[in-house]
Design a protein around this motif. Structure first.
Motif, mmCIF file in Angstrom:
data_model
loop_
_atom_site.group_PDB
_atom_site.id
_atom_site.type_symbol
_atom_site.label_atom_id
_atom_site.label_comp_id
_atom_site.label_asym_id
_atom_site.label_seq_id
_atom_site.Cartn_x
_atom_site.Cartn_y
_atom_site.Cartn_z
ATOM 1 N N GLU A 3 -14.907 -0.360 1.331
ATOM 2 C CA GLU A 3 -15.117 -0.265 -0.111
ATOM 3 C C GLU A 3 -15.505 -1.657 -0.575
ATOM 4 O O GLU A 3 -14.692 -2.571 -0.577
ATOM 5 C CB GLU A 3 -13.799 0.181 -0.748
ATOM 6 N N GLY A 4 -16.776 -1.856 -0.925
ATOM 7 C CA GLY A 4 -17.227 -3.189 -1.308
ATOM 8 C C GLY A 4 -17.106 -4.122 -0.122
ATOM 9 O O GLY A 4 -17.639 -3.847 0.939
ATOM 10 N N ASN A 5 -16.381 -5.204 -0.310
ATOM 11 C CA ASN A 5 -16.192 -6.153 0.786
ATOM 12 C C ASN A 5 -14.822 -6.001 1.438
ATOM 13 O O ASN A 5 -14.326 -6.911 2.069
ATOM 14 C CB ASN A 5 -16.406 -7.587 0.291
ATOM 15 N N ARG A 6 -14.219 -4.838 1.292
ATOM 16 C CA ARG A 6 -12.927 -4.543 1.906
ATOM 17 C C ARG A 6 -13.117 -3.485 2.987
ATOM 18 O O ARG A 6 -13.862 -2.538 2.802
ATOM 19 C CB ARG A 6 -11.933 -4.059 0.858
ATOM 20 N N VAL A 7 -12.429 -3.664 4.105
ATOM 21 C CA VAL A 7 -12.542 -2.724 5.214
ATOM 22 C C VAL A 7 -11.144 -2.254 5.603
ATOM 23 O O VAL A 7 -10.268 -3.072 5.921
ATOM 24 C CB VAL A 7 -13.236 -3.373 6.434
ATOM 25 N N ASP A 8 -10.933 -0.942 5.560
ATOM 26 C CA ASP A 8 -9.664 -0.320 5.954
ATOM 27 C C ASP A 8 -9.654 -0.221 7.475
ATOM 28 O O ASP A 8 -10.541 0.387 8.071
ATOM 29 C CB ASP A 8 -9.578 1.063 5.316
ATOM 30 N N LEU A 9 -8.634 -0.818 8.110
ATOM 31 C CA LEU A 9 -8.611 -0.877 9.575
ATOM 32 C C LEU A 9 -7.703 0.155 10.230
ATOM 33 O O LEU A 9 -8.085 0.800 11.188
ATOM 34 C CB LEU A 9 -8.189 -2.271 10.037
ATOM 35 N N LYS A 92 -8.861 -12.373 5.920
ATOM 36 C CA LYS A 92 -7.780 -12.232 4.939
ATOM 37 C C LYS A 92 -7.294 -10.790 4.975
ATOM 38 O O LYS A 92 -8.079 -9.852 4.861
ATOM 39 C CB LYS A 92 -8.277 -12.589 3.544
ATOM 40 N N VAL A 93 -5.992 -10.617 5.134
ATOM 41 C CA VAL A 93 -5.394 -9.287 5.263
ATOM 42 C C VAL A 93 -4.646 -8.915 3.993
ATOM 43 O O VAL A 93 -3.938 -9.735 3.411
ATOM 44 C CB VAL A 93 -4.403 -9.254 6.451
ATOM 45 N N VAL A 94 -4.819 -7.655 3.591
ATOM 46 C CA VAL A 94 -4.067 -7.088 2.478
ATOM 47 C C VAL A 94 -3.436 -5.796 3.002
ATOM 48 O O VAL A 94 -4.098 -5.014 3.674
ATOM 49 C CB VAL A 94 -4.990 -6.758 1.279
ATOM 50 N N VAL A 95 -2.148 -5.624 2.733
ATOM 51 C CA VAL A 95 -1.486 -4.374 3.098
ATOM 52 C C VAL A 95 -1.291 -3.584 1.814
ATOM 53 O O VAL A 95 -0.704 -4.078 0.856
ATOM 54 C CB VAL A 95 -0.124 -4.633 3.785
ATOM 55 N N GLU A 96 -1.849 -2.365 1.793
ATOM 56 C CA GLU A 96 -1.683 -1.525 0.614
ATOM 57 C C GLU A 96 -1.560 -0.071 1.024
ATOM 58 O O GLU A 96 -2.294 0.402 1.889
ATOM 59 C CB GLU A 96 -2.816 -1.739 -0.394
ATOM 60 N N ASP A 97 -0.594 0.590 0.429
ATOM 61 C CA ASP A 97 -0.346 2.013 0.706
ATOM 62 C C ASP A 97 -0.196 2.290 2.196
ATOM 63 O O ASP A 97 -0.708 3.277 2.712
ATOM 64 C CB ASP A 97 -1.469 2.883 0.125
ATOM 65 N N GLY A 98 0.498 1.377 2.905
ATOM 66 C CA GLY A 98 0.750 1.578 4.327
ATOM 67 C C GLY A 98 -0.470 1.388 5.210
ATOM 68 O O GLY A 98 -0.487 1.831 6.353
ATOM 69 N N ARG A 99 -1.506 0.710 4.694
ATOM 70 C CA ARG A 99 -2.750 0.491 5.430
ATOM 71 C C ARG A 99 -3.007 -1.014 5.570
ATOM 72 O O ARG A 99 -2.673 -1.788 4.674
ATOM 73 C CB ARG A 99 -3.946 1.115 4.723
ATOM 74 N N VAL A 100 -3.609 -1.392 6.698
ATOM 75 C CA VAL A 100 -4.044 -2.775 6.903
ATOM 76 C C VAL A 100 -5.520 -2.840 6.507
ATOM 77 O O VAL A 100 -6.357 -2.121 7.062
ATOM 78 C CB VAL A 100 -3.876 -3.202 8.378
ATOM 79 N N VAL A 101 -5.809 -3.677 5.522
ATOM 80 C CA VAL A 101 -7.152 -3.811 4.960
ATOM 81 C C VAL A 101 -7.555 -5.276 5.040
ATOM 82 O O VAL A 101 -6.724 -6.161 4.811
ATOM 83 C CB VAL A 101 -7.181 -3.335 3.482
ATOM 84 N N ILE A 102 -8.829 -5.533 5.379
ATOM 85 C CA ILE A 102 -9.305 -6.928 5.382
ATOM 86 C C ILE A 102 -10.384 -7.093 4.333
ATOM 87 O O ILE A 102 -11.037 -6.146 3.915
ATOM 88 C CB ILE A 102 -9.852 -7.371 6.760
ATOM 89 N N GLU A 103 -10.547 -8.341 3.939
ATOM 90 C CA GLU A 103 -11.646 -8.705 3.057
ATOM 91 C C GLU A 103 -12.666 -9.450 3.901
ATOM 92 O O GLU A 103 -12.314 -10.367 4.637
ATOM 93 C CB GLU A 103 -11.124 -9.580 1.905
ATOM 94 N N VAL A 104 -13.930 -9.016 3.832
ATOM 95 C CA VAL A 104 -14.985 -9.649 4.634
ATOM 96 C C VAL A 104 -16.043 -10.263 3.744
ATOM 97 O O VAL A 104 -16.117 -9.964 2.580
ATOM 98 C CB VAL A 104 -15.643 -8.643 5.614
#
Length: 104
Positions: A3-9, A92-104
């Motif tokens: 989503e945009g520059n965020r990637v759900d891993l 850069k890692v963000v944890v949200e709603d039990g998901r590991v998400v990065i910003e690229v």
């Protein structure tokens, strides 16, 4: 999913404490680590050769490549042991709603 520059891993539960897994997301091949409850993400490929860091040995915040045993700090990407000389890319890692998400 991105989503945009965020990637759900992956789900946080996919990564056991003190371990590392390989995740492919689009063109990215990444290593996702969980250390002391925190998540870190780096490129999976070692900068020294064909080694896969997700197949390496994780000791605290240091990953040892299984190919030539060079080591990196997963928090910064810095080389901590030769023969590696180039740092690995970190995200850069963000944890949200039990998901590991990065910003690229």
């Amino acid at each position: 999913m991105s989503e945009g520059n965020r990637v759900d891993l992956c789900a946080t539960d996919d990564v056991a404490e003190g371990s590392v897994i390989r995740v492919e997301a689009g063109d990215l091949v990444l290593a996702v680590y969980r250390v002391e409850g925190n998540f870190y993400v780096t490129d999976d490929n070692c900068t020294h050769g064909p080694g896969s860091l997700s197949e390496g040995y994780l000791d605290g915040h240091e990953i040892e490549c299984d190919f030539h045993q060079g080591c990196f700090d997963i928090r910064t990407g810095a080389v901590t042991m030769p023969p590696c000389i180039e740092p690995i890319k970190t995200y850069k890692v963000v944890v949200e709603d039990g998901r590991v998400v990065i910003e690229v």
